[in-house]
Motif scaffolding. Structure first.
Motif, PDB file in Angstrom:
ATOM      1  N   LYS A  14       0.873  -1.185   0.000  1.00 50.97           N
ATOM      2  CA  LYS A  14       0.000   0.000   0.000  1.00 50.97           C
ATOM      3  C   LYS A  14       0.901   1.222   0.000  1.00 50.97           C
ATOM      4  N   ARG A  91       6.540   1.081   6.738  1.00 52.68           N
ATOM      5  CA  ARG A  91       6.080   0.307   7.883  1.00 52.68           C
ATOM      6  C   ARG A  91       6.975  -0.916   7.988  1.00 52.68           C
ATOM      7  N   HIS A 208      -7.902  -3.532  17.018  1.00 49.45           N
ATOM      8  CA  HIS A 208      -7.529  -3.373  15.601  1.00 49.45           C
ATOM      9  C   HIS A 208      -7.923  -4.674  14.904  1.00 49.45           C
ATOM     10  N   GLU A 385      -2.453   4.416   9.665  1.00 46.15           N
ATOM     11  CA  GLU A 385      -1.046   4.069   9.911  1.00 46.15           C
ATOM     12  C   GLU A 385      -0.131   4.877   8.988  1.00 46.15           C
TER      13      GLU A 385
END
Ligand SMILES: Nc1ncnc2c1ncn2[C@@H]1O[C@H](COP(=O)(O)OP(=O)(O)O)[C@@H](O)[C@H]1O
Ligand SMILES: CC(=O)OP(=O)(O)O
Ligand SMILES: [Mg+2]
Length: 420
Positions: A14, A91, A208, A385
């Motif tokens: 992503k 990330r 989450h 995020e």
């Protein structure tokens, strides 16, 4: 400053491109099913038509090259050249005990991410490919890494140790690390802002619930426990992961089914969870559709998923000796009305007063789904995020620039003067 954020998963990538000072998103998108001949690419440039492509993308390096091409494409692009990207933030799922906060990438950092491949085999190798692909395509551009594990480094020893011989921890760092920390951190800050109360005074259970899922107990803004463990396999039942089970099942099933270590690991990570029980899908949307059509296996899968989640919420309320708010986030948590309703209607003993109408409204927005005056508040907070990764990267680059500027100033002059 333009910052590209890359979230490289095991089979997906992503991305979002932020213009930091203006707070704009210039483009975002994702590449799914990397490794297959029919990978799916979606590119959403702000103010321009979306791009959807199905094409062969066999590894992450190709996916990143394709993303960079799209960002500068004459028709679908948002930049004249990749030289307009000032920094890249990634990330990284596993940072072990070494990283308590985000850092700029250097040789030492890369070595440590590689050392942790064993502990996150589905994730860390993909992140490293992402970092290398940026180095190859945009040499000299600073990169930062933001770890899923960092936020949970505040857990006390009694929460992060397993009751096994201490040698396993001392020699091999076997302990609970916890994941999705960037998301738990972000939604807890947003929850405090939403409630108009100082985070330092709040006890929160954050849920989450995406394809991977975890709960966290957050006291005064610090993670004190979380359901994922040494790896992202422990805890809640997930799309394809089992979550908690009796560890004796592992050698027993290996013996009975003649499985290798690789095969049992693959079974628990990729062929369990909603997928295994429903026999239909790992995707909660399809489970809900099937159970509404009367499918018994889908109904059982949903019941198990909800039950295990509710048990964790109860456990974390006990761990903190109270709770002010329960927060739902991520793909399932933000979108499944049925899951939130079922959990909340079974938590009346805690003082949760569920608001059915509020639960159906406001998709995509931060909102309260408990009634006004409910003893325990229930919130839905969309996670972000990518934004936290961009924010951390921006902060690191700025402090590096300040250090560089300072290093250009000749302080020796003043020192000489004061000595003389
Ligand atoms: N409307 C919906 N109802 C129920 N579940 C949904 C809905 N939309 C998305 N999901 C769930 O969200 C999951 C993906 O969540 P996400 O947080 O993006 O996960 P990940 O980051 O791990 O890929 C999907 O597997 C799907 O089950
Ligand atoms: C850590 C983890 O499980 O991440 P994801 O939910 O993206 O798979
Ligand atoms: Mg995710």
């Amino acid at each position: 400053m333009n910052i590209l954020v890359i979230n490289a998963g095991s089979s997906s990538l992503k991305y979002q491109l932020f213009q930091m000072e203006e707070g704009n998103i210039l483009a975002k998108g994702r590449v799914e099913r990397i490794g297959m001949e029919t990978a799916i690419l979606t590119h959403e440039p702000t103010g321009k038509a979306e791009v959807h492509e199905v094409r062969e993308i066999l590894e992450h390096t190709t996916a990143i090259r394709k993303v960079l091409e799209l960002l500068v494409h004459p028709e679908h692009g948002v930049l004249a050249s990749t030289s307009e990207i000032d920094a890249v933030g990634h990330r990284v799922v596993h940072g072990g005990e070494s990283f308590k906060s985000s850092v700029l990438v250097n040789d030492e950092v890369k070595k440590e991410i590689k050392r942790l491949f064993d502990l996150a085999p589905l994730h860390n190798p993909a992140h490293m490919l992402g970092i290398s692909a940026v180095e190859a395509n945009m040499p000299g551009v600073p990169q930062a890494v933001v770890f899923d594990t960092a936020f949970h480094q505040s857990m006390p020893a009694h929460a992060y140790l397993y009751p096994v011989p201490m040698a396993l921890y001392r020699k091999h760092k076997v302990r609970r690390y916890g994941f999705h920390g960037t998301s738990h951190n972000y939604v807890s800050e947003r929850a405090a802002a939403f409630l108009g109360r100082p985070l330092e005074q709040l006890k929160l259970v954050t849920c989450h619930i995406g394809n991977g899922a975890s709960c966290a107990a957050i006291m005064g803004g610090k993670s004190v426990d979380t359901s994922m463990g040494m790896t992202p396999l422990e805890g809640l039942m997930m799309g394809t992961r089992s979550g908690d089970l009796d560890p004796a099942i592992v050698p027993y099933a290996m013996g009975k089914e003649d499985l290798t270590l690789g095969e049992i690991s693959s079974m628990l990570n990729k062929h369990s969870g909603l997928q295994a029980i429903s026999g239909i899908s790992s995707d909660m949307r399809e489970i809900v559709e099937a159970l509404e059509a009367g499918d018994k296996n889908a109904a059982l899968a949903f019941e198990m998923y909800e039950y295990r989640l509710r048990k964790y919420i109860g456990a974390y309320v006990a761990a903190m000796n109270g709770v002010d708010a329960i927060v739902f986030t991520a793909g399932v948590g933000e979108n499944s009305e049925l899951l939130r309703q079922t959990v909340c209607e079974r938590l009346t003993f805690l003082g949760v007063e569920f608001d059915e109408e509020a639960n159906r409204k406001g998709r995509g927005l931060e909102r309260r789904i408990s009634k006004q005056g409910s003893k325990v508040e229930v919130l839905v907070i969309p996670t972000n995020e990518e934004w936290v990764i961009a924010r951390d990267t921006f902060g690191l680059i700025q402090s590096q620039n300040i250090r560089l500027e300072l290093s250009k100033i000749d302080f020796s002059h003043g020192n000489r003067n004061s000595v003389q």
